[in-house]
Design a protein around this motif. Structure first.
Motif, PDB file in Angstrom:
ATOM      1  N   ASP A 276       3.262  12.531  -5.025  1.00 55.03           N
ATOM      2  CA  ASP A 276       3.614  11.339  -5.781  1.00 55.03           C
ATOM      3  C   ASP A 276       3.960  10.189  -4.854  1.00 55.03           C
ATOM      4  O   ASP A 276       4.589  10.401  -3.811  1.00 55.03           O
ATOM      5  N   ILE A 277       3.545   8.995  -5.238  1.00 53.33           N
ATOM      6  CA  ILE A 277       4.028   7.802  -4.527  1.00 53.33           C
ATOM      7  C   ILE A 277       4.499   6.778  -5.553  1.00 53.33           C
ATOM      8  O   ILE A 277       4.098   6.812  -6.721  1.00 53.33           O
ATOM      9  N   GLU A 278       5.347   5.889  -5.106  1.00 52.00           N
ATOM     10  CA  GLU A 278       5.796   4.771  -5.934  1.00 52.00           C
ATOM     11  C   GLU A 278       6.082   3.615  -4.980  1.00 52.00           C
ATOM     12  O   GLU A 278       6.707   3.828  -3.931  1.00 52.00           O
ATOM     13  N   ILE A 279       5.591   2.411  -5.321  1.00 55.48           N
ATOM     14  CA  ILE A 279       5.761   1.272  -4.414  1.00 55.48           C
ATOM     15  C   ILE A 279       6.242   0.031  -5.173  1.00 55.48           C
ATOM     16  O   ILE A 279       5.856  -0.201  -6.308  1.00 55.48           O
ATOM     17  N   SER A 280       7.077  -0.738  -4.483  1.00 53.84           N
ATOM     18  CA  SER A 280       7.684  -1.915  -5.102  1.00 53.84           C
ATOM     19  C   SER A 280       6.906  -3.181  -4.788  1.00 53.84           C
ATOM     20  O   SER A 280       6.097  -3.216  -3.863  1.00 53.84           O
ATOM     21  N   PHE A 281       7.205  -4.210  -5.577  1.00 55.09           N
ATOM     22  CA  PHE A 281       6.648  -5.548  -5.373  1.00 55.09           C
ATOM     23  C   PHE A 281       5.126  -5.564  -5.472  1.00 55.09           C
ATOM     24  O   PHE A 281       4.457  -6.259  -4.712  1.00 55.09           O
ATOM     25  N   VAL A 282       4.597  -4.742  -6.394  1.00 53.32           N
ATOM     26  CA  VAL A 282       3.147  -4.797  -6.626  1.00 53.32           C
ATOM     27  C   VAL A 282       2.852  -5.979  -7.550  1.00 53.32           C
ATOM     28  O   VAL A 282       3.691  -6.406  -8.344  1.00 53.32           O
ATOM     29  N   GLU A 283       1.637  -6.498  -7.414  1.00 50.77           N
ATOM     30  CA  GLU A 283       1.171  -7.544  -8.332  1.00 50.77           C
ATOM     31  C   GLU A 283       0.610  -6.907  -9.599  1.00 50.77           C
ATOM     32  O   GLU A 283       0.700  -7.459 -10.686  1.00 50.77           O
ATOM     33  N   SER A 284      -0.028  -5.753  -9.415  1.00 47.63           N
ATOM     34  CA  SER A 284      -0.643  -5.055 -10.552  1.00 47.63           C
ATOM     35  C   SER A 284      -0.988  -3.638 -10.127  1.00 47.63           C
ATOM     36  O   SER A 284      -0.727  -3.249  -8.982  1.00 47.63           O
ATOM     37  N   HIS A 285      -1.603  -2.878 -11.034  1.00 45.83           N
ATOM     38  CA  HIS A 285      -2.040  -1.518 -10.707  1.00 45.83           C
ATOM     39  C   HIS A 285      -3.101  -1.503  -9.606  1.00 45.83           C
ATOM     40  O   HIS A 285      -3.347  -0.467  -8.999  1.00 45.83           O
ATOM     41  N   TYR A 286      -3.739  -2.635  -9.331  1.00 39.05           N
ATOM     42  CA  TYR A 286      -4.732  -2.667  -8.256  1.00 39.05           C
ATOM     43  C   TYR A 286      -4.101  -2.420  -6.886  1.00 39.05           C
ATOM     44  O   TYR A 286      -4.736  -1.827  -6.010  1.00 39.05           O
ATOM     45  N   ASP A 287      -2.859  -2.823  -6.689  1.00 32.12           N
ATOM     46  CA  ASP A 287      -2.171  -2.545  -5.421  1.00 32.12           C
ATOM     47  C   ASP A 287      -1.957  -1.045  -5.232  1.00 32.12           C
ATOM     48  O   ASP A 287      -1.999  -0.533  -4.109  1.00 32.12           O
ATOM     49  N   VAL A 288      -1.702  -0.356  -6.330  1.00 32.50           N
ATOM     50  CA  VAL A 288      -1.485   1.088  -6.257  1.00 32.50           C
ATOM     51  C   VAL A 288      -2.815   1.798  -5.932  1.00 32.50           C
ATOM     52  O   VAL A 288      -2.870   2.695  -5.096  1.00 32.50           O
ATOM     53  N   MET A 289      -3.879   1.358  -6.592  1.00 30.38           N
ATOM     54  CA  MET A 289      -5.192   1.955  -6.311  1.00 30.38           C
ATOM     55  C   MET A 289      -5.600   1.746  -4.850  1.00 30.38           C
ATOM     56  O   MET A 289      -6.176   2.630  -4.223  1.00 30.38           O
ATOM     57  N   ALA A 290      -5.258   0.573  -4.304  1.00 24.94           N
ATOM     58  CA  ALA A 290      -5.607   0.292  -2.904  1.00 24.94           C
ATOM     59  C   ALA A 290      -4.908   1.281  -1.966  1.00 24.94           C
ATOM     60  O   ALA A 290      -5.503   1.754  -0.980  1.00 24.94           O
ATOM     61  N   GLU A 291      -3.649   1.623  -2.266  1.00 23.90           N
ATOM     62  CA  GLU A 291      -2.944   2.626  -1.464  1.00 23.90           C
ATOM     63  C   GLU A 291      -3.650   3.971  -1.556  1.00 23.90           C
ATOM     64  O   GLU A 291      -3.835   4.669  -0.564  1.00 23.90           O
ATOM     65  N   GLU A 292      -4.035   4.347  -2.764  1.00 18.29           N
ATOM     66  CA  GLU A 292      -4.657   5.652  -2.938  1.00 18.29           C
ATOM     67  C   GLU A 292      -5.986   5.743  -2.173  1.00 18.29           C
ATOM     68  O   GLU A 292      -6.297   6.766  -1.560  1.00 18.29           O
ATOM     69  N   GLU A 293      -6.749   4.674  -2.194  1.00 20.22           N
ATOM     70  CA  GLU A 293      -8.012   4.675  -1.436  1.00 20.22           C
ATOM     71  C   GLU A 293      -7.753   4.974   0.031  1.00 20.22           C
ATOM     72  O   GLU A 293      -8.463   5.757   0.659  1.00 20.22           O
ATOM     73  N   ARG A 294      -6.704   4.355   0.559  1.00 22.54           N
ATOM     74  CA  ARG A 294      -6.426   4.528   1.985  1.00 22.54           C
ATOM     75  C   ARG A 294      -5.939   5.939   2.308  1.00 22.54           C
ATOM     76  O   ARG A 294      -6.368   6.532   3.299  1.00 22.54           O
ATOM     77  N   PHE A 295      -5.044   6.490   1.465  1.00 25.06           N
ATOM     78  CA  PHE A 295      -4.559   7.830   1.860  1.00 25.06           C
ATOM     79  C   PHE A 295      -5.621   8.898   1.617  1.00 25.06           C
ATOM     80  O   PHE A 295      -5.713   9.871   2.375  1.00 25.06           O
ATOM     81  N   ILE A 296      -6.468   8.704   0.606  1.00 24.46           N
ATOM     82  CA  ILE A 296      -7.552   9.680   0.383  1.00 24.46           C
ATOM     83  C   ILE A 296      -8.550   9.638   1.538  1.00 24.46           C
ATOM     84  O   ILE A 296      -8.992  10.681   2.036  1.00 24.46           O
TER      85      ILE A 296
END
Lengths: 434, 434
Positions: B226-246
């Motif tokens: 699980d991850i959780e991140i602050s100060f995102v603009e939208s769910h696209y910021d979360v997807m960008a993190e997932e792309e990088r760790f995958i």
């Protein structure tokens, strides 16, 4: 584009976007000073000659979350020597006006139960943030050590059909039409890894103990680090592994946070020399007797004895750690191997860190017949643990391992006095929330 | 001093000590050939003109654990081109003569439930060992990614006073004088990390679902990242993190085990290009309609639709991954944020990997009033989740996160067809043992 507060020092003369919490607000005539805090640090923001921004600032409450746009400049009087002149401010989350506990105060000024009720506010204190930053680094060092040394990581089930340690302190789960129990340790399943030919395994995960006590060292759920290794000669091979991963963990903590730990918590992180001092239980008892420490048992150490023994070793050998080895069979579980030349004693150890037990380990009994005999001798029923005993029927190498308590370790490393301080969310008899 | 079998190639002409399992025994007149296996590989041991050793070898059973001392020499006819002439052999653990399942056979020849009954023998197969070696590397890459990018690791409690997801599929625990529940995800507590100002957190741990289904994709206990991140603009910021760790996880798996995975499991590990393809749920439904795939719902995808959509993206964009975004509010939990310009849709996503959902994520609703309204709208009682709602009262930044299923991910990476194959010890309705 966000600038973390710690990086404003490289942005003097530039306009930056900062995001963070409102730590303090001070009105000084027509000027407002707002201290903004993010995960990286704090900075003073100044609202001056800007009625539109001043109006928004007037509606701010402590611990609200804001976005600030402004110009970074040097200002000797400001904390850290920097200041941001605010051009824009946006309130992202307005805090209710009355905080249930103060965020900025010395730890300990509010009593612990109340701090735990509002744990997320308590964790905003920089010294509490630091604890979990250190945890992150310490755990990575452990994972690195294991992965670099050929260990395989396992995630063993926490739902079990039978106790993994003893029948006491067991949580019962309603499991469809039957009962399950929460794992008190990954003991059985890391040994299964040895029977699987994995040779070296490690696991990081929760362990559960229905322990009704309220001490500063006990909780009902905590994180455990476990290792198990094959083809050991004795418990000394297991202790040698522990010395190496502990040194790696302390080295990593010291390198990355040593200065900050000293400044914030007043604790000195030391990397221990290898090998660690070792005394047998019999030797420990002789030492303690000479020191005049009262004892209730020949075979085990009470907390006072642990402290005194550590003090003695610290004085005599200048070492924070001491292994106590060769516990009598009465105080150890059935799966600890016994000495061939003295079957009253087990090939086992505990590790004390500055007076507190942080590890229990042993060579395991891998011979099916002997294991069954020892289980019977302890009064265990074989049927519920037959699935475990089967691991030893079809070829299982000699092996040993240990369980390590990262919260107790961190508590001793940082000079804190309660596992609740180093647990993200403490669980106890009376505490299931938040 | 032990030599791992893989290192015998550097010891030709030398005497070595090997430790391992007896994989096969073949008598050829006066000569015995024994294949020895350890975690690093296999080698042929030869007993010849040595009556004392031959006598011990005669008592050996398959899968017994032995120590062998002997001379390494090149031998073209032996597997791997090497052979050890045995001078000494010691039986460390004699296996019972009848193995309940064969260890050396192709996976799939014995039916799965029987293999799971004897999981530790099943795990001795080199292809199963490899799965957990890959897991180890994959998880380390995830930990490295997070730690290098400022995440704080948390271990949140698995014992809760209230459900973290929905009331369904919940395991109940007898907790002293009251009831507790096993966490269905760390959702509430990783969000607490955001309210604590940790800004970025990750967690690796067990999650529990009292799911009565018996499919190849479900279990009652599994590991979650699980991850959780602050100060995102939208769910696209979360997807960008997932792309990088995958990408980091697949790169690490490919670098260390790519060749072996291809040879042993026949699967090709590919590092995906970034960004991954993304379609909204509405777009996905349009595509699937054109493809003539039957559907039961406008708002969600069934397994067949997931497969067909992935096939379509694979063909059109040559990519194994596809994000499906903007699910309607009806199929998402109350804490998913909704679009300002279309409150029927959530700022949410799933990630499909070769046709299987491996992630659910979203921007979260961090505004207390809106969150309460959405909870009520879903028919939730506020009192049991008030402790969670309180996280949003005293300043909580905009944030988002995701839950990632490493078993499903590994299953797709390695081309396997059942989560049971990639789980150390599977737990299901009818399975609590071993």
């Amino acid at each position: 584009m966000r600038t973390p507060i710690v990086e404003t020092k490289n942005k003097v003369g530039e306009s930056v976007e900062l995001f963070g919490w409102v730590q303090t607000i001070r009105n000084q005539g027509a000027i407002k000073f707002i201290i903004i805090r993010d995960v990286s640090g704090v900075i003073q923001a100044v609202v001056v000659k800007n009625p539109r921004v001043a109006k928004i600032a007037d509606s701010l409450t402590l611990e609200s979350v804001v976005k600030v746009v402004g110009l970074v400049k040097e200002e000797k009087q400001a904390p850290g020597g920097l200041e941001v002149t605010v051009n824009e401010i946006e309130i992202l989350s307005l805090a209710a006006p009355e905080l249930p506990i103060p965020v900025i105060e010395k730890t300990g000024e509010t009593e612990l139960p109340k701090r735990l009720d509002w744990r997320w506010l308590d964790l905003r204190k920089p010294e509490n943030l630091l604890i979990f930053q250190v945890w992150t680094i310490m755990e990575r060092a452990f994972v690195d050590y294991c992965t670099d040394n050929g260990y395989i990581e396992i995630h063993s089930p926490k739902l079990m059909s039978a106790p993994s340690e003893s029948g006491a302190e067991l949580f019962e789960v309603k499991y469809f039409e039957r009962k399950a129990y929460l794992a008190q340790s990954p003991q059985f399943y890391k040994q299964m890894g040895m029977a699987s030919g994995f040779e070296r395994v490690f696991e990081i995960g929760p362990v559960f103990r229905a322990n009704p006590s309220f001490t500063s060292r006990h909780d009902t759920e905590f994180t455990g680090y476990d290792i198990e290794i094959s083809f050991v000669e004795s418990h000394y091979d297991v202790m040698a592994e522990e010395e190496r991963f502990i040194a790696a963990m302390l080295q990593a903590a010291k390198d990355q946070y040593g200065e900050k730990i000293k400044k914030t918590l007043g604790a000195e992180v030391n990397v221990p020399r290898i090998p660690f001092p070792k005394v047998t239980m019999a030797e420990a008892k002789t030492i303690l007797k000479k020191l005049g420490v009262p004892s209730e048992s020949d075979g085990d150490l009470n907390p006072e004895e642990e402290r005194k023994l550590s003090e003695y070793i610290k004085e005599k050998e200048d070492h924070q750690f001491v292994f106590v080895t060769d516990y009598p069979k009465e105080v150890r579980p059935f799966y600890h191997m016994r000495h061939t030349d003295n079957p009253e004693l087990t090939k086992s150890f505990d590790l004390l860190f500055n007076g507190l037990e942080i590890t229990t380990g042993a060579q395991r009994e891998h011979r099916y017949d002997v294991l069954v005999k020892q289980a019977k001798e302890k009064g265990l029923k074989l049927e519920p643990i037959q699935f475990y005993l089967n691991f030893f029927k079809y070829g299982c190498p000699p092996h040993g391992g240990l369980g390590f308590g990262p919260t107790r370790f961190l508590m001793q490393m940082l000079g804190l006095n309660n596992v609740r301080e180093v647990t993200y969310l403490y669980r106890g008899v009376k505490r299931l929330e938040p």
